[in-house]
Write a protein that holds these residues in place. Structure first.
Motif, mmCIF file in Angstrom:
data_model
loop_
_atom_site.group_PDB
_atom_site.id
_atom_site.type_symbol
_atom_site.label_atom_id
_atom_site.label_comp_id
_atom_site.label_asym_id
_atom_site.label_seq_id
_atom_site.Cartn_x
_atom_site.Cartn_y
_atom_site.Cartn_z
ATOM 1 N N MET A 1 82.016 109.451 24.107
ATOM 2 C CA MET A 1 83.153 110.041 23.393
ATOM 3 C C MET A 1 82.630 110.907 22.229
ATOM 4 O O MET A 1 81.738 110.482 21.505
ATOM 5 C CB MET A 1 84.054 108.931 22.851
ATOM 6 N N LYS A 2 83.205 112.111 22.125
ATOM 7 C CA LYS A 2 82.824 112.986 21.013
ATOM 8 C C LYS A 2 83.843 112.834 19.889
ATOM 9 O O LYS A 2 84.984 112.464 20.137
ATOM 10 C CB LYS A 2 82.793 114.442 21.489
ATOM 11 N N THR A 3 83.393 113.131 18.693
ATOM 12 C CA THR A 3 84.304 113.003 17.553
ATOM 13 C C THR A 3 84.170 114.196 16.594
ATOM 14 O O THR A 3 83.082 114.762 16.467
ATOM 15 C CB THR A 3 84.048 111.685 16.783
ATOM 16 N N ARG A 4 85.289 114.557 16.001
ATOM 17 C CA ARG A 4 85.283 115.633 14.995
ATOM 18 C C ARG A 4 85.303 115.043 13.581
ATOM 19 O O ARG A 4 85.611 115.727 12.615
ATOM 20 C CB ARG A 4 86.507 116.527 15.189
ATOM 21 N N LEU A 5 84.924 113.797 13.488
ATOM 22 C CA LEU A 5 85.022 113.075 12.214
ATOM 23 C C LEU A 5 84.200 113.743 11.109
ATOM 24 O O LEU A 5 84.668 113.889 9.981
ATOM 25 C CB LEU A 5 84.559 111.630 12.432
ATOM 26 N N ARG A 6 82.992 114.160 11.470
ATOM 27 C CA ARG A 6 82.104 114.760 10.460
ATOM 28 C C ARG A 6 82.725 116.044 9.894
ATOM 29 O O ARG A 6 82.673 116.300 8.692
ATOM 30 C CB ARG A 6 80.731 115.054 11.082
ATOM 31 N N VAL A 7 83.318 116.853 10.801
ATOM 32 C CA VAL A 7 83.935 118.120 10.393
ATOM 33 C C VAL A 7 85.139 117.854 9.493
ATOM 34 O O VAL A 7 85.277 118.465 8.415
ATOM 35 C CB VAL A 7 84.375 118.917 11.649
ATOM 36 N N LEU A 8 85.974 116.934 9.929
ATOM 37 C CA LEU A 8 87.178 116.613 9.150
ATOM 38 C C LEU A 8 86.817 116.034 7.784
ATOM 39 O O LEU A 8 87.445 116.334 6.774
ATOM 40 C CB LEU A 8 88.049 115.620 9.928
ATOM 41 N N ARG A 9 85.783 115.201 7.780
ATOM 42 C CA ARG A 9 85.322 114.608 6.514
ATOM 43 C C ARG A 9 84.790 115.678 5.571
ATOM 44 O O ARG A 9 85.078 115.666 4.366
ATOM 45 C CB ARG A 9 84.238 113.561 6.821
ATOM 46 N N ARG A 27 79.674 101.751 5.529
ATOM 47 C CA ARG A 27 79.189 103.128 5.721
ATOM 48 C C ARG A 27 78.415 103.239 7.031
ATOM 49 O O ARG A 27 78.427 104.270 7.690
ATOM 50 C CB ARG A 27 78.293 103.523 4.540
ATOM 51 N N GLN A 28 77.762 102.151 7.406
ATOM 52 C CA GLN A 28 77.009 102.119 8.664
ATOM 53 C C GLN A 28 77.947 102.370 9.859
ATOM 54 O O GLN A 28 77.569 103.055 10.817
ATOM 55 C CB GLN A 28 76.329 100.757 8.822
ATOM 56 N N THR A 29 79.158 101.834 9.779
ATOM 57 C CA THR A 29 80.139 102.022 10.861
ATOM 58 C C THR A 29 80.517 103.497 10.976
ATOM 59 O O THR A 29 80.560 104.053 12.076
ATOM 60 C CB THR A 29 81.393 101.161 10.589
ATOM 61 N N ILE A 33 79.750 105.953 14.188
ATOM 62 C CA ILE A 33 80.828 106.667 14.896
ATOM 63 C C ILE A 33 80.515 108.171 14.919
ATOM 64 O O ILE A 33 80.640 108.822 15.958
ATOM 65 C CB ILE A 33 82.197 106.396 14.226
ATOM 66 N N GLU A 34 80.085 108.702 13.782
ATOM 67 C CA GLU A 34 79.794 110.146 13.700
ATOM 68 C C GLU A 34 78.650 110.556 14.624
ATOM 69 O O GLU A 34 78.659 111.641 15.183
ATOM 70 C CB GLU A 34 79.451 110.520 12.253
ATOM 71 N N THR A 35 77.664 109.694 14.753
ATOM 72 C CA THR A 35 76.515 110.025 15.600
ATOM 73 C C THR A 35 76.753 109.656 17.073
ATOM 74 O O THR A 35 75.877 109.852 17.906
ATOM 75 C CB THR A 35 75.236 109.305 15.103
ATOM 76 N N GLY A 36 77.923 109.115 17.367
ATOM 77 C CA GLY A 36 78.279 108.802 18.754
ATOM 78 C C GLY A 36 77.631 107.537 19.288
ATOM 79 O O GLY A 36 77.644 107.301 20.491
ATOM 80 N N LYS A 37 77.085 106.715 18.388
ATOM 81 C CA LYS A 37 76.438 105.474 18.843
ATOM 82 C C LYS A 37 77.435 104.331 18.996
ATOM 83 O O LYS A 37 77.116 103.304 19.581
ATOM 84 C CB LYS A 37 75.345 105.066 17.850
#
Lengths: 74, 134
Positions: A1-9, A27-29, A33-37
């Motif tokens: 799954m890809k995420t736009r979390l980093r961009v939105l943040r 913060r680890q979570t 999530i941002e790195t897709g792990k």
């Protein structure tokens, strides 16, 4: 799954720690999530989307799935 | 914009307090346990006092540890589940091997050794599975 979390943040000028505090997770979570792990649970994904005022599909994109109409586009 | 220093996470504070309780109770429990075994070898009644303290400290430690797990977020819980599975399967295999070789006097694990092995593998599992998500 890809995420736009980093961009939105980045748009909100929040650090990972800021976002983690707002969502009451570590913060680890956020980093995982941002790195897709790590794929978040549905409740956490919904909380994230609500925090950014977006639909879940606008924050998380399923790999290989065709883009769907998000509620904001309907 | 808010910075992390301006925001307080009550979960984190609670977790730190519980960890402190856990560490204190564990230290107290181990000390009292050793005292009950070593310092009072001749008198059984006197040895009951530190043994009682050790039991109470053990209960406090377990309660604090459960509290720590309850404050963990979903990724930390997943890491903990994976580490516990790793520890249990590792202990199971090693105890099984010890059981096989015990009649030939090659390998013998005491009950205390099993506890130590479980905790060691659990700690190792926590380190290994934490690294997976970094």
């Amino acid at each position: 799954m890809k995420t736009r979390l980093r961009v939105l943040r980045a748009e909100m000028e929040w650090t990972q720690a800021d976002l983690a505090d707002r969502l009451s997770v570590s913060r680890q979570t956020i980093n995982a999530i941002e790195t897709g792990k790590y794929d978040p649970s549905l409740p956490l994904a919904i909380r994230m989307a609500r925090l950014f005022g977006k639909a879940v599909e606008e924050v998380f994109l399923l790999d290989g799935a065709p883009p769907t109409n998000t509620p904001s586009e309907r | 914009m808010f910075r992390s220093s301006e925001l307080s996470n009550p979960n984190r504070t609670r977790r730190n307090v519980l960890l402190l309780f856990y560490a204190a109770a564990l230290t107290c429990g181990i000390s009292a346990g050793i005292a009950s075994v070593r310092l009072t070898p001749g008198s059984d009644r006197l040895g009951l006092v530190p043994l009682g303290i050790a039991t109470m400290a053990g209960l406090v430690a377990i309660t604090a540890l459960i509290g720590v797990f309850r404050t963990a977020d979903e990724l930390q819980r997943r890491i903990n589940h994976q580490a516990l599975a790793f520890a249990h399967i590792g202990t199971l295999i090693l105890c099984f091997l010890a059981g096989i070789f015990q009649p030939e006097d090659h390998l013998c694990i005491s009950g205390l050794g099993i506890c130590v092995l479980l905790v060691a593998l659990w700690s190792l599992g926590l380190i290994l599975f934490s690294r997976r998500y970094q």
